[in-house]
Design a protein around this motif. Structure first.
Motif, PDB file in Angstrom:
ATOM      1  N   ASN A   1       2.442  -3.416   0.781  1.00  0.00           N
ATOM      2  CA  ASN A   1       3.878  -3.565   1.007  1.00  0.00           C
ATOM      3  C   ASN A   1       4.450  -2.224   1.455  1.00  0.00           C
ATOM      4  O   ASN A   1       4.107  -1.178   0.898  1.00  0.00           O
ATOM      5  CB  ASN A   1       4.600  -4.013  -0.279  1.00  0.00           C
ATOM      6  N   SER A   2       5.314  -2.269   2.432  1.00  0.00           N
ATOM      7  CA  SER A   2       5.951  -1.047   2.916  1.00  0.00           C
ATOM      8  C   SER A   2       6.940  -0.548   1.885  1.00  0.00           C
ATOM      9  O   SER A   2       7.801  -1.291   1.417  1.00  0.00           O
ATOM     10  CB  SER A   2       6.675  -1.310   4.228  1.00  0.00           C
ATOM     11  N   LEU A   3       6.788   0.723   1.523  1.00  0.00           N
ATOM     12  CA  LEU A   3       7.677   1.319   0.538  1.00  0.00           C
ATOM     13  C   LEU A   3       8.692   2.268   1.167  1.00  0.00           C
ATOM     14  O   LEU A   3       9.835   2.333   0.747  1.00  0.00           O
ATOM     15  CB  LEU A   3       6.872   2.084  -0.520  1.00  0.00           C
TER      16      LEU A   3
ATOM     17  N   VAL B   1       4.280   5.018   7.809  1.00  0.00           N
ATOM     18  CA  VAL B   1       4.732   4.037   6.817  1.00  0.00           C
ATOM     19  C   VAL B   1       3.912   4.248   5.553  1.00  0.00           C
ATOM     20  O   VAL B   1       2.683   4.307   5.594  1.00  0.00           O
ATOM     21  CB  VAL B   1       4.553   2.598   7.348  1.00  0.00           C
ATOM     22  N   ILE B   2       4.608   4.367   4.430  1.00  0.00           N
ATOM     23  CA  ILE B   2       3.943   4.521   3.136  1.00  0.00           C
ATOM     24  C   ILE B   2       3.902   3.139   2.487  1.00  0.00           C
ATOM     25  O   ILE B   2       4.923   2.463   2.372  1.00  0.00           O
ATOM     26  CB  ILE B   2       4.687   5.526   2.237  1.00  0.00           C
ATOM     27  N   LYS B   3       2.686   2.747   2.067  1.00  0.00           N
ATOM     28  CA  LYS B   3       2.492   1.406   1.507  1.00  0.00           C
ATOM     29  C   LYS B   3       1.900   1.496   0.099  1.00  0.00           C
ATOM     30  O   LYS B   3       1.227   2.456  -0.231  1.00  0.00           O
ATOM     31  CB  LYS B   3       1.571   0.593   2.413  1.00  0.00           C
ATOM     32  N   ASP B   4       2.145   0.447  -0.681  1.00  0.00           N
ATOM     33  CA  ASP B   4       1.559   0.391  -2.020  1.00  0.00           C
ATOM     34  C   ASP B   4       0.188  -0.284  -1.955  1.00  0.00           C
ATOM     35  O   ASP B   4      -0.299  -0.594  -0.874  1.00  0.00           O
ATOM     36  CB  ASP B   4       2.507  -0.321  -3.002  1.00  0.00           C
ATOM     37  N   GLU B   5      -0.420  -0.536  -3.164  1.00  0.00           N
ATOM     38  CA  GLU B   5      -1.748  -1.135  -3.219  1.00  0.00           C
ATOM     39  C   GLU B   5      -1.791  -2.539  -2.623  1.00  0.00           C
ATOM     40  O   GLU B   5      -2.820  -3.023  -2.165  1.00  0.00           O
ATOM     41  CB  GLU B   5      -2.259  -1.202  -4.672  1.00  0.00           C
TER      42      GLU B   5
END
Length: 168
Positions: free
Chosen positions: A14-16, A7-11
């Motif tokens: 939040n899941s992006l 899962v790629i998340k922001d700062e």
């Protein structure tokens, strides 16, 4: 294939997106299948097999073996590689046969060289002295495998009765 997902998340956590990687494991799967087949042969000897010995080349030790009588005679039980070699060399009738040459040169280095050459199977026939002193024709099959758990290079040595066939 083997799939890994991340899962790629922001700062702000939040899941992006989901990032996936697929790896081709066909070769590893084939190795595992082959290894499982060889182990099955060891623990389920065919009717015409005197014995199978599973040897870990990297640890230079016998991992397992199975023997059974054929025509009321058996092969010696072995517990070490040196006892396997001594017994094999002493029981081969023709000291100049391919079987005798194979066992005279039976070292971890030579086995690894055979395996590295791409040859994963050897076989030969020879006349062998059995435990009861009788002589029987034997077919040896030597199969190289890789242990899927340890990644050790191993060899399965199997001896089959071909006495009646050869005598015909």
């Amino acid at each position: 294939g083997s799939t890994s997902k991340y899962v790629i998340k922001d700062e702000q956590n939040n899941s992006l997106a989901i990032f996936g990687i697929i790896k081709d494991v066909t070769k590893e799967f084939a190795f595992r299948q082959h290894f499982q087949h060889e182990l099955k042969l060891l623990f389920n000897l065919p009717e015409n097999a005197y014995a199978s010995v599973f040897l870990d080349i990297d640890d230079w030790q016998i991992v397992g073996q199975l023997r059974q009588p054929i025509h009321k005679t058996m092969m010696h039980e072995v517990h070490t590689v040196s006892s396997l070699l001594d017994n094999a060399i002493q029981s081969i009738v023709d000291v100049n046969s391919p079987a005798a040459q194979f066992y005279k040169n039976f070292t971890a280095e030579n086995l690894l060289n055979i395996y590295a050459s791409g040859s994963n199977n050897l076989h030969f026939e020879y006349l062998r002295r059995m435990l009861d002193g009788s002589k029987h024709w034997v077919y040896n099959n030597i199969q190289f495998v890789v242990d899927t758990e340890s990644a050790h290079r191993c060899v399965m040595l199997s001896a089959y009765d071909i006495d009646e066939k050869k005598k015909k």
